[in-house]
Every structure is written in C-alpha cells, then in structure tokens.
Design a protein around this motif. Structure first.
Motif, PDB file in Angstrom:
ATOM      1  N   VAL A 105      -9.993   3.101   6.254  1.00  0.00           N
ATOM      2  CA  VAL A 105     -10.009   1.671   5.933  1.00  0.00           C
ATOM      3  C   VAL A 105      -9.561   1.370   4.499  1.00  0.00           C
ATOM      4  CG1 VAL A 105     -11.510  -0.358   5.732  1.00  0.00           C
ATOM      5  CG2 VAL A 105     -11.599   1.074   7.789  1.00  0.00           C
ATOM      6  N   PRO A 106      -9.984   2.130   3.490  1.00  0.00           N
ATOM      7  CA  PRO A 106      -9.446   1.828   2.155  1.00  0.00           C
ATOM      8  C   PRO A 106      -7.929   2.035   2.080  1.00  0.00           C
ATOM      9  CG  PRO A 106     -11.028   3.650   2.035  1.00  0.00           C
ATOM     10  CD  PRO A 106     -11.061   3.128   3.417  1.00  0.00           C
ATOM     11  N   TYR A 107      -7.413   2.976   2.878  1.00  0.00           N
ATOM     12  CA  TYR A 107      -5.962   3.189   2.873  1.00  0.00           C
ATOM     13  C   TYR A 107      -5.254   2.002   3.538  1.00  0.00           C
ATOM     14  CZ  TYR A 107      -1.802   5.960   2.056  1.00  0.00           C
ATOM     15  OH  TYR A 107      -0.602   6.407   1.542  1.00  0.00           O
ATOM     16  N   VAL A 108      -5.837   1.515   4.642  1.00  0.00           N
ATOM     17  CA  VAL A 108      -5.288   0.318   5.319  1.00  0.00           C
ATOM     18  C   VAL A 108      -5.292  -0.863   4.343  1.00  0.00           C
ATOM     19  CG1 VAL A 108      -5.835  -1.415   7.092  1.00  0.00           C
ATOM     20  CG2 VAL A 108      -5.882   1.028   7.663  1.00  0.00           C
ATOM     21  N   MET A 109      -6.409  -1.003   3.613  1.00  0.00           N
ATOM     22  CA  MET A 109      -6.543  -2.107   2.650  1.00  0.00           C
ATOM     23  C   MET A 109      -5.426  -2.049   1.603  1.00  0.00           C
ATOM     24  SD  MET A 109      -9.780  -2.644   0.049  1.00  0.00           S
ATOM     25  CE  MET A 109      -9.298  -1.421  -1.178  1.00  0.00           C
ATOM     26  N   GLN A 110      -5.209  -0.864   1.056  1.00  0.00           N
ATOM     27  CA  GLN A 110      -4.212  -0.730  -0.011  1.00  0.00           C
ATOM     28  C   GLN A 110      -2.788  -0.866   0.521  1.00  0.00           C
ATOM     29  OE1 GLN A 110      -4.973   2.832  -2.344  1.00  0.00           O
ATOM     30  NE2 GLN A 110      -6.270   1.622  -3.703  1.00  0.00           N
ATOM     31  N   THR A 111      -2.589  -0.490   1.798  1.00  0.00           N
ATOM     32  CA  THR A 111      -1.255  -0.656   2.390  1.00  0.00           C
ATOM     33  C   THR A 111      -0.968  -2.147   2.579  1.00  0.00           C
ATOM     34  OG1 THR A 111      -1.535   1.447   3.536  1.00  0.00           O
ATOM     35  CG2 THR A 111       0.219  -0.002   4.350  1.00  0.00           C
ATOM     36  N   ALA A 112      -1.949  -2.878   3.088  1.00  0.00           N
ATOM     37  CA  ALA A 112      -1.782  -4.329   3.278  1.00  0.00           C
ATOM     38  C   ALA A 112      -1.518  -5.019   1.941  1.00  0.00           C
ATOM     39  CB  ALA A 112      -3.031  -4.912   3.924  1.00  0.00           C
ATOM     40  N   ALA A 113      -2.085  -4.468   0.877  1.00  0.00           N
ATOM     41  CA  ALA A 113      -1.938  -5.082  -0.460  1.00  0.00           C
ATOM     42  C   ALA A 113      -0.653  -4.621  -1.160  1.00  0.00           C
ATOM     43  CB  ALA A 113      -3.150  -4.728  -1.316  1.00  0.00           C
ATOM     44  N   GLY A 114       0.066  -3.696  -0.517  1.00  0.00           N
ATOM     45  CA  GLY A 114       1.314  -3.223  -1.128  1.00  0.00           C
ATOM     46  C   GLY A 114       1.102  -2.137  -2.165  1.00  0.00           C
ATOM     47  N   VAL A 115      -0.138  -1.700  -2.314  1.00  0.00           N
ATOM     48  CA  VAL A 115      -0.410  -0.613  -3.278  1.00  0.00           C
ATOM     49  C   VAL A 115       0.121   0.706  -2.708  1.00  0.00           C
ATOM     50  CG1 VAL A 115      -2.274   0.715  -4.384  1.00  0.00           C
ATOM     51  CG2 VAL A 115      -2.482  -1.773  -4.151  1.00  0.00           C
ATOM     52  N   ARG A 116       0.041   0.832  -1.383  1.00  0.00           N
ATOM     53  CA  ARG A 116       0.599   1.994  -0.650  1.00  0.00           C
ATOM     54  C   ARG A 116       1.728   1.456   0.223  1.00  0.00           C
ATOM     55  NH1 ARG A 116      -1.663   5.805  -3.683  1.00  0.00           N
ATOM     56  NH2 ARG A 116      -3.733   5.063  -4.213  1.00  0.00           N
ATOM     57  N   GLU A 117       2.770   2.259   0.378  1.00  0.00           N
ATOM     58  CA  GLU A 117       3.942   1.765   1.118  1.00  0.00           C
ATOM     59  C   GLU A 117       3.661   1.683   2.621  1.00  0.00           C
ATOM     60  OE1 GLU A 117       7.337   4.274   0.581  1.00  0.00           O
ATOM     61  OE2 GLU A 117       8.516   3.129   2.044  1.00  0.00           O
ATOM     62  N   LYS A 118       3.077   2.771   3.149  1.00  0.00           N
ATOM     63  CA  LYS A 118       2.849   2.827   4.604  1.00  0.00           C
ATOM     64  C   LYS A 118       1.592   3.641   4.894  1.00  0.00           C
ATOM     65  CE  LYS A 118       7.309   2.735   6.962  1.00  0.00           C
ATOM     66  NZ  LYS A 118       8.394   3.561   7.508  1.00  0.00           N
ATOM     67  N   LEU A 119       0.904   3.261   5.947  1.00  0.00           N
ATOM     68  CA  LEU A 119      -0.228   4.080   6.389  1.00  0.00           C
ATOM     69  C   LEU A 119       0.321   5.224   7.250  1.00  0.00           C
ATOM     70  CD1 LEU A 119      -3.357   4.484   7.056  1.00  0.00           C
ATOM     71  CD2 LEU A 119      -2.840   3.159   9.134  1.00  0.00           C
ATOM     72  N   SER A 120      -0.144   6.424   7.003  1.00  0.00           N
ATOM     73  CA  SER A 120       0.177   7.536   7.918  1.00  0.00           C
ATOM     74  C   SER A 120      -0.916   7.588   8.964  1.00  0.00           C
ATOM     75  CB  SER A 120       0.199   8.870   7.156  1.00  0.00           C
ATOM     76  OG  SER A 120       1.152   8.822   6.122  1.00  0.00           O
TER      77      SER A 120
END
Ligand code: WQD
Length: 339
Positions: free
Chosen positions: A200-215
């Motif tokens: 969930v924190p990875y999903v959050m950061q992906t939605a925020a553009g902090v991470r490019e894509k969720l694996s």
C-alpha cells in the motif's frame, strides 16, 4: 494506569498510543527512531491533547531500560519495537535476531524482576507460513516462516510462552494480518522511509508520482486474477484491538496464561483488487507492470477473526476503500508538511 509502549512512534505503535491515551491510560514510549521520525510524537499530542512520555533509545541498552522502569510505575507493556522488513531480514539475519530477540529478552527480564504482568506482543500472520486452508484461525498449525523476520516473530512467541509458564504471567499474542491505512486526522500513517517494501505505501507513492510504476510481484498465482491474496486490516481498527486486549488482561481473570488472537478482516483481497480499489477510492491512476513473483511470498492468507470478536468484543469495522482513502489523505499531508 501507566503502559509502556515500545516502538510507540512507529506505524502501528503510534496509532495504538492514540487509542490508549483516548482511553485514559498514561503512556511511556521507548523508540529508537530507526524506522520513524520525531514529528510523530508532536502529532500524537495534537490528536489527543495529551503528552506521552518519550525516551529515544533502543531496548538493547539494558541500563537505560532499567532507568525507565525505576522512574515509572509501569503496569503493562505493549511491545512493538522490532525490525520488520522481510527482504532486509534475508540480507541481515543476525541483525534481526539480535535486535528483535535481545530487545524482547531485556524487556522480559525487567518484567520478571519487577513482577509486572499484562504483556502484549506484536506478532504476525507470517508465523503461519502458507497455511493449508483458509480462513486461518488460531489453531492453524504454524509453519517455519520463509524470512528471518518471520522467524523472529515465531521465536518471540515461543520465548513468551515459556516466560508465561515459568513466571505465571499473562501474555497476549496478537497476530496481525496486513495493516494498512492512516489516521483520519492524516497526521499519522505508514512513513515510507526509503523504497517501501509493503504494497500500500508503494501504491500511494506511485499514485503521487514519487514512484514511476508499481511492480506487481506475480500474476501466475492460483487465484482468480492471478495475483496474491492478503487480509488488509485498517490500522485504527487494529490499534483499537490492542486496547481491548489490554482491558481484558487487566479486568478479566482467565485460566489461560497465553491468549492468541488473529487480527484481520476475515476477507481476502488480491494485489490487483487493492490497486483498483485505491484508484476508485481516490480517483487517481496507479500505473503498474506485472513482474516475476517475489521470493518468499505466499499465495494467500486471510483471517478467521471470530475469536477476537468473541473474547475481546472487537471486530474490524473499516472497508478496504475507506482505509485506502485515508492513505491518500496521509500522502497529501506528507507533501504539504513543512520539513
Ligand atoms: C502484500 C502483497 C506482495 C509490494 C509482510 C510481512 C507481514 C507484515 C506485512 C511487516 C504480496 C505484493 C507488494 C509491491 C507487490 N509485517 N506486492 N508489489 O509480504 O503480505 O506481509 O508485510 O510489515 O508480517 O510478512 O506484505 O505488503 O509486502 O505484500 O505486488 O511493490 O503485495 O507480493 O502479494 P506481506 P506486502
């Protein structure tokens, strides 16, 4: 009544401190700040209007631990403080055994010497490994966890069972499924320090553009959509279960020394269901790519939480979407928080 909360500035710890303060317990926190930040203490005070006492050190420092027990009439303890990154534990198993087990043993030495009961241990569904049948109840046989992190949880439980028997102390083991979400005030949540391990924190950061894509780690599991299934429980509901467990320890005399409870929603959700629920709840996009399975991951785990409902009078009350809405509010708070 004064309760020691170790790891009380951490993710689940901080939410539990809020619920303890809201229930008029006095709280003493020991946290080494290795997986959190100091502003969490200020936010606990803003949310509750109360100031827990805070000591910034790690439990391996026996002398400092003794001083805390000398300074406060501690009548119970909720022990969260532990390293918890599954992947990291594979790279640094000895650090995990030293930190997670020495901390627990130092704490139990003090509890024994001062004859203190009412001990709650933060355990995990990871102690079941890949259980043979769903839902998982407290009688489900344990399997050796894949990760050293999971093994420290299983060993911790065994240490506590021997401690309870040898010293006639009441212990409660709480086996969390997958905690998610943030406080409704958006002032507490899962602090993503470094690259998030959890979904969930990875999903959050992906939605925020902090991470490019969720694996998405694997879509070839034997599940409906091919992705792995977990039981995602809202962190505030989980925190409330700790207060219920503490109140039972204090007020209800039971003939069992060690009580064990699964804390989950009783519902399984796949990785892709979580991703789509997050997008729907917050009207955002979460770009993802399907990747190979992550080593050590199990296919499916969700709880039978009937025992906690029957004996603690507790059940999870928050839907996946509601929990995921709080996550997005937390992300927005983190973005606006003055450094
Ligand atoms: C959930 C699902 C991943 C990240 C562990 C511990 C448990 C508890 C929570 C520690 C899995 C998938 C994840 C990503 C993904 N304690 N995933 N992409 O592994 O079920 O449980 O953490 O915090 O004790 O065992 O949680 O959130 O890491 O993974 O596809 O970037 O999401 O493969 O299926 P897990 P998780």
């Amino acid at each position: 009544m004064t309760i020691l909360v170790t790891g009380g500035l951490g993710y689940i710890g901080s939410h539990t401190v809020v619920e303890l303060l809201n229930n008029n317990f006095d709280v003493v926190i020991i946290d080494d700040l290795s997986n959190t930040e100091r502003f969490i203490l200020k936010n606990i005070e803003e949310i509750t209007g109360k100031k827990p006492i805070f000591y910034p050190f790690d439990l391996k420092r026996k002398e400092l631990l003794k001083q805390v027990f000398d300074a406060h009439k501690i009548e119970g303890c909720i022990h969260f403080a532990a390293y918890k990154a599954v992947g990291e534990s594979q790279e640094k198993p000895i650090d995990y055994y030293e930190n997670n087990l020495f901390s627990l043993i130092n704490l139990l030495q003090e509890m024994k010497e001062r004859n203190i009961s009412n001990f709650i241990f933060s355990s995990s569904c990871t102690v079941y490994g890949q259980a043979d049948k769903m839902p998982i109840d407290e009688n489900t046989p344990l399997k050796l966890p894949e990760s050293s992190y999971g093994k420290t949880k299983q060993m911790g439980e065994e240490i506590l069972k021997d401690f309870a028997t040898a010293h006639q102390k009441k212990i409660t083991l709480l086996r969390y499924f997958n905690p998610i979400g943030a406080h409704p005030s958006a002032k507490l949540g899962e602090l993503p320090i470094g690259i998030p391990n959890n979904l969930v924190p990875y999903v959050m950061q992906t939605a925020a553009g902090v991470r490019e894509k969720l694996s998405v780690w694997g879509d070839d599991y034997p599940t409906e959509d091919g992705t792995a299934i977990r039981d995602y429980i809202y962190v505030v509901d989980l925190a409330k279960a700790h207060v219920k467990a503490l109140q039972k320890l204090i007020n209800v005399s039971s003939d069992t020394l060690v009580d064990i409870y699964n804390l989950g929603t009783g519902k399984g959700s796949s990785v892709l269901e979580v991703v789509h629920a997050f997008e729907k709840a917050n009207d955002v996009a979460v770009p993802y790519q399907i990747c190979e399975r992550r080593a050590g991951d199990i296919t499916i785990a969700y709880a039978n939480a009937d025992k906690a409902e029957k004996e603690l009078g507790w059940k999870s009350e928050t839907s996946l979407e509601e929990a995921l809405r709080t996550v997005w509010q937390w992300q927005k708070y983190l973005e606006t928080r003055e450094k």
